[in-house]
Design a protein around this motif. Structure first.
Motif, PDB file in Angstrom:
ATOM      1  N   GLU A   1      -8.137  47.063  23.238  1.00 20.49           N
ATOM      2  CA  GLU A   1      -6.961  46.992  24.509  1.00 20.49           C
ATOM      3  C   GLU A   1      -7.004  45.021  25.039  1.00 20.49           C
ATOM      4  OE1 GLU A   1      -4.877  47.529  28.398  1.00 20.49           O
ATOM      5  OE2 GLU A   1      -5.558  49.422  27.738  1.00 20.49           O
ATOM      6  N   VAL A   2      -6.122  44.191  24.024  1.00 21.65           N
ATOM      7  CA  VAL A   2      -6.755  42.756  25.239  1.00 21.65           C
ATOM      8  C   VAL A   2      -5.628  42.967  26.666  1.00 21.65           C
ATOM      9  CG1 VAL A   2      -5.806  39.856  24.765  1.00 21.65           C
ATOM     10  CG2 VAL A   2      -6.767  42.334  22.631  1.00 21.65           C
TER      11      VAL A   2
ATOM     12  N   PHE B   1     -13.808  33.918  20.817  1.00 25.18           N
ATOM     13  CA  PHE B   1     -13.644  32.964  20.210  1.00 25.18           C
ATOM     14  C   PHE B   1     -12.258  32.974  19.624  1.00 25.18           C
ATOM     15  CE2 PHE B   1     -16.841  31.856  23.865  1.00 25.18           C
ATOM     16  CZ  PHE B   1     -15.181  31.886  25.252  1.00 25.18           C
ATOM     17  N   VAL B   2     -11.396  32.443  19.314  1.00 25.81           N
ATOM     18  CA  VAL B   2     -10.407  31.853  18.416  1.00 25.81           C
ATOM     19  C   VAL B   2     -10.481  30.664  18.375  1.00 25.81           C
ATOM     20  CG1 VAL B   2      -9.184  34.552  17.655  1.00 25.81           C
ATOM     21  CG2 VAL B   2      -8.397  32.926  19.522  1.00 25.81           C
ATOM     22  N   GLU B   3      -9.929  29.772  17.166  1.00 31.62           N
ATOM     23  CA  GLU B   3      -9.140  28.422  17.364  1.00 31.62           C
ATOM     24  C   GLU B   3      -7.900  28.275  16.727  1.00 31.62           C
ATOM     25  OE1 GLU B   3     -11.823  24.646  15.558  1.00 31.62           O
ATOM     26  OE2 GLU B   3     -11.020  25.821  14.750  1.00 31.62           O
ATOM     27  N   VAL B   4      -7.034  27.367  17.127  1.00 35.57           N
ATOM     28  CA  VAL B   4      -5.779  27.634  17.283  1.00 35.57           C
ATOM     29  C   VAL B   4      -5.933  26.260  17.128  1.00 35.57           C
ATOM     30  CG1 VAL B   4      -5.139  29.772  18.144  1.00 35.57           C
ATOM     31  CG2 VAL B   4      -5.201  27.855  18.935  1.00 35.57           C
ATOM     32  N   GLN B   5      -4.272  25.787  16.416  1.00 37.13           N
ATOM     33  CA  GLN B   5      -4.076  23.998  16.141  1.00 37.13           C
ATOM     34  C   GLN B   5      -2.572  24.045  16.575  1.00 37.13           C
ATOM     35  OE1 GLN B   5      -6.020  21.530  13.805  1.00 37.13           O
ATOM     36  NE2 GLN B   5      -4.618  20.792  15.162  1.00 37.13           N
ATOM     37  N   LEU B   6      -2.694  23.531  17.781  1.00 42.18           N
ATOM     38  CA  LEU B   6      -1.660  22.764  18.321  1.00 42.18           C
ATOM     39  C   LEU B   6      -0.989  21.478  17.372  1.00 42.18           C
ATOM     40  CD1 LEU B   6      -3.159  22.277  21.531  1.00 42.18           C
ATOM     41  CD2 LEU B   6      -1.819  24.192  20.551  1.00 42.18           C
ATOM     42  N   PRO B   7       1.002  21.159  17.782  1.00 39.33           N
ATOM     43  CA  PRO B   7       1.446  20.316  16.742  1.00 39.33           C
ATOM     44  C   PRO B   7       0.689  19.036  16.890  1.00 39.33           C
ATOM     45  CG  PRO B   7       2.571  21.665  18.811  1.00 39.33           C
ATOM     46  CD  PRO B   7       1.029  22.147  18.516  1.00 39.33           C
TER      47      PRO B   7
ATOM     48  N   ALA C   1      -1.304  27.142  23.648  1.00 40.22           N
ATOM     49  CA  ALA C   1      -2.991  27.487  23.380  1.00 40.22           C
ATOM     50  C   ALA C   1      -2.724  28.907  23.092  1.00 40.22           C
ATOM     51  CB  ALA C   1      -3.711  26.951  23.568  1.00 40.22           C
ATOM     52  N   GLU C   2      -2.069  29.474  23.930  1.00 42.23           N
ATOM     53  CA  GLU C   2      -2.456  30.791  24.063  1.00 42.23           C
ATOM     54  C   GLU C   2      -1.379  31.639  23.777  1.00 42.23           C
ATOM     55  OE1 GLU C   2      -2.098  31.065  29.026  1.00 42.23           O
ATOM     56  OE2 GLU C   2      -4.444  29.880  28.710  1.00 42.23           O
ATOM     57  N   ARG C   3      -0.020  31.063  23.783  1.00 40.06           N
ATOM     58  CA  ARG C   3       0.730  31.691  22.567  1.00 40.06           C
ATOM     59  C   ARG C   3       0.844  31.734  21.340  1.00 40.06           C
ATOM     60  NH1 ARG C   3       3.871  35.486  22.847  1.00 40.06           N
ATOM     61  NH2 ARG C   3       4.133  34.502  25.245  1.00 40.06           N
ATOM     62  N   LEU C   4       0.327  30.831  20.466  1.00 43.50           N
ATOM     63  CA  LEU C   4      -0.920  31.087  19.368  1.00 43.50           C
ATOM     64  C   LEU C   4      -1.512  31.843  19.212  1.00 43.50           C
ATOM     65  CD1 LEU C   4      -0.975  27.105  18.416  1.00 43.50           C
ATOM     66  CD2 LEU C   4       0.840  28.571  17.541  1.00 43.50           C
ATOM     67  N   ALA C   5      -2.457  32.025  19.586  1.00 49.32           N
ATOM     68  CA  ALA C   5      -3.438  33.322  19.932  1.00 49.32           C
ATOM     69  C   ALA C   5      -3.194  34.459  20.236  1.00 49.32           C
ATOM     70  CB  ALA C   5      -4.273  33.273  21.381  1.00 49.32           C
ATOM     71  N   TRP C   6      -1.636  34.667  21.067  1.00 52.38           N
ATOM     72  CA  TRP C   6      -1.719  35.893  20.756  1.00 52.38           C
ATOM     73  C   TRP C   6      -0.361  36.223  19.801  1.00 52.38           C
ATOM     74  CZ3 TRP C   6      -2.092  40.230  23.975  1.00 52.38           C
ATOM     75  CH2 TRP C   6      -2.214  39.515  26.274  1.00 52.38           C
TER      76      TRP C   6
ATOM     77  N   VAL D   1      -8.106  23.795  19.493  1.00 51.27           N
ATOM     78  CA  VAL D   1      -8.234  23.904  20.586  1.00 51.27           C
ATOM     79  C   VAL D   1      -8.893  25.901  21.127  1.00 51.27           C
ATOM     80  CG1 VAL D   1      -7.850  25.075  23.398  1.00 51.27           C
ATOM     81  CG2 VAL D   1      -7.202  22.758  22.132  1.00 51.27           C
ATOM     82  N   ASP D   2      -9.938  25.701  21.690  1.00 48.71           N
ATOM     83  CA  ASP D   2     -11.115  27.030  21.280  1.00 48.71           C
ATOM     84  C   ASP D   2      -9.849  28.593  22.168  1.00 48.71           C
ATOM     85  OD1 ASP D   2     -12.162  26.788  19.409  1.00 48.71           O
ATOM     86  OD2 ASP D   2     -13.764  25.653  20.728  1.00 48.71           O
ATOM     87  N   VAL D   3      -9.774  29.633  22.266  1.00 48.61           N
ATOM     88  CA  VAL D   3      -9.431  30.437  23.201  1.00 48.61           C
ATOM     89  C   VAL D   3      -9.844  31.414  23.570  1.00 48.61           C
ATOM     90  CG1 VAL D   3      -7.185  31.272  23.760  1.00 48.61           C
ATOM     91  CG2 VAL D   3      -6.657  29.455  22.182  1.00 48.61           C
ATOM     92  N   LYS D   4     -10.622  31.457  24.669  1.00 51.41           N
ATOM     93  CA  LYS D   4     -10.830  32.977  24.681  1.00 51.41           C
ATOM     94  C   LYS D   4     -10.142  34.190  24.584  1.00 51.41           C
ATOM     95  CE  LYS D   4     -14.136  32.416  28.244  1.00 51.41           C
ATOM     96  NZ  LYS D   4     -14.586  32.505  29.170  1.00 51.41           N
ATOM     97  N   ILE D   5     -10.143  35.508  24.027  1.00 50.28           N
ATOM     98  CA  ILE D   5      -9.094  36.719  24.092  1.00 50.28           C
ATOM     99  C   ILE D   5     -10.505  37.838  25.078  1.00 50.28           C
ATOM    100  CG2 ILE D   5      -8.511  38.340  23.131  1.00 50.28           C
ATOM    101  CD1 ILE D   5      -7.533  36.590  21.059  1.00 50.28           C
ATOM    102  N   SER D   6     -10.338  38.404  25.875  1.00 48.72           N
ATOM    103  CA  SER D   6     -11.088  39.892  26.788  1.00 48.72           C
ATOM    104  C   SER D   6     -10.039  41.049  25.890  1.00 48.72           C
ATOM    105  CB  SER D   6     -11.337  39.280  27.495  1.00 48.72           C
ATOM    106  OG  SER D   6     -12.230  37.961  27.854  1.00 48.72           O
TER     107      SER D   6
END
Length: 278
Positions: A229-230, A202-208, A258-263, A218-223
């Motif tokens: 390889e993600v 999990f990573v945390e991202v900051q939305l505007p 949120a997902e775009r920030l994680a990418w 928001v937390d984002v799950k990366i598998s």
């Protein structure tokens, strides 16, 4: 027919091989002849023919790996080369699956049972509709949890397949809940079910959108596969829902942002490449 010298990748260079007994030998044996008597063509005795057949059979056995059905790299008469093993791309877990058929419980009761099972250590819990005896509409309640070792291995399977349930295990705790919080009279248990699973973090991202109780975090799950390889990026729904409701932003916009920030900030370019199995 056709035991050539060319080596193929996936099959031996043999079309047909027939091993039989010389009819001339059988006739000679019936009249008192020996195994060394010449056959009708006078070319070779049965003893010599049998030896040659054995040599051909041994040569073919050494040329083909019976386990992998692959021809040896060096051709006939060479030692079989082992197939190269690639590293496992996912983890293997050993799980326990519990299920019960219920025809006299209300939807509220089943929903509460699912909720309490997940809160007490179940990996997942769910119901699906079924039809029981006498045509009664009913539901099957399912619950899965980790086996005590977590990872699958043959020794654990042999030791626990028919073993009694340990009263300190997750299995015991969840069985207790299913009996006490539903109307079921019996629960089926399947141990040592294998599950292939991706690695997750999990990573945390900051939305505007900061005018909410989460302040836009928001937390984002990366598998990912074991080679790094993600393969999946997913924002936590409940957190996105809070941001959406309190900031009056459509939920699909919050989750996609949120997902775009994680990418962009937590996935390196090297981990985006598709692996060769695709």
């Amino acid at each position: 027919v056709g035991a050539g010298t060319k080596d193929f990748e996936r099959h031996p260079n043999v079309l047909r091989l027939i091993l039989g007994e010389d009819l001339g030998r059988s006739a000679n044996q019936g009249s008192g002849g020996t195994a060394e008597t010449r056959n009708k063509t006078g070319d070779v005795s049965f003893g010599e023919s049998n030896n040659e057949s054995n040599k051909v059979s041994e040569s073919l056995d050494s040329a083909v790996d019976v386990k992998t059905n692959q021809i040896c790299k060096g051709g006939v008469g060479t030692k079989s080369k082992k197939t190269e093993q690639k590293p496992q791309l996912w983890d293997m877990h050993s799980l326990t699956h519990m299920q019960a058929n219920i025809d006299d419980a209300t939807p509220e009761l089943l929903a509460h049972a699912i909720d309490i099972l997940i809160k007490n250590g179940a990996i997942d819990a769910w119901v699906h509709p079924i039809v029981m005896k006498k045509g009664r509409p009913a539901h099957c309640l399912h619950c899965i949890c980790h086996s005590e070792t977590g990872n699958a291995n043959a020794a654990y399977v042999d030791a626990t397949q028919n073993a009694p349930t340990d009263d300190t295990s997750a299995e015991y705790r969840l069985l207790n809940i299913m009996f006490r919080h539903t109307t079921t009279l019996g629960i089926r248990i399947q141990r040592n079910i294998l599950r292939a699973a991706l690695k997750r973090r999990f990573v945390e991202v900051q939305l505007p959108y900061r005018d909410n109780i989460r302040e836009g975090k928001v937390d984002v799950k990366i598998s990912s596969l074991n080679n790094g390889e993600v393969v999946s990026v997913k924002a936590e729904f409940d957190q996105c829902k809070v941001v959406s409701e309190e900031s009056s932003i459509p939920l699909k916009i919050v989750s996609s942002a949120a997902e775009r920030l994680a990418w962009d900030h937590h996935v390196t370019p090297q981990t985006i490449l598709y692996s060769e199995i695709c």
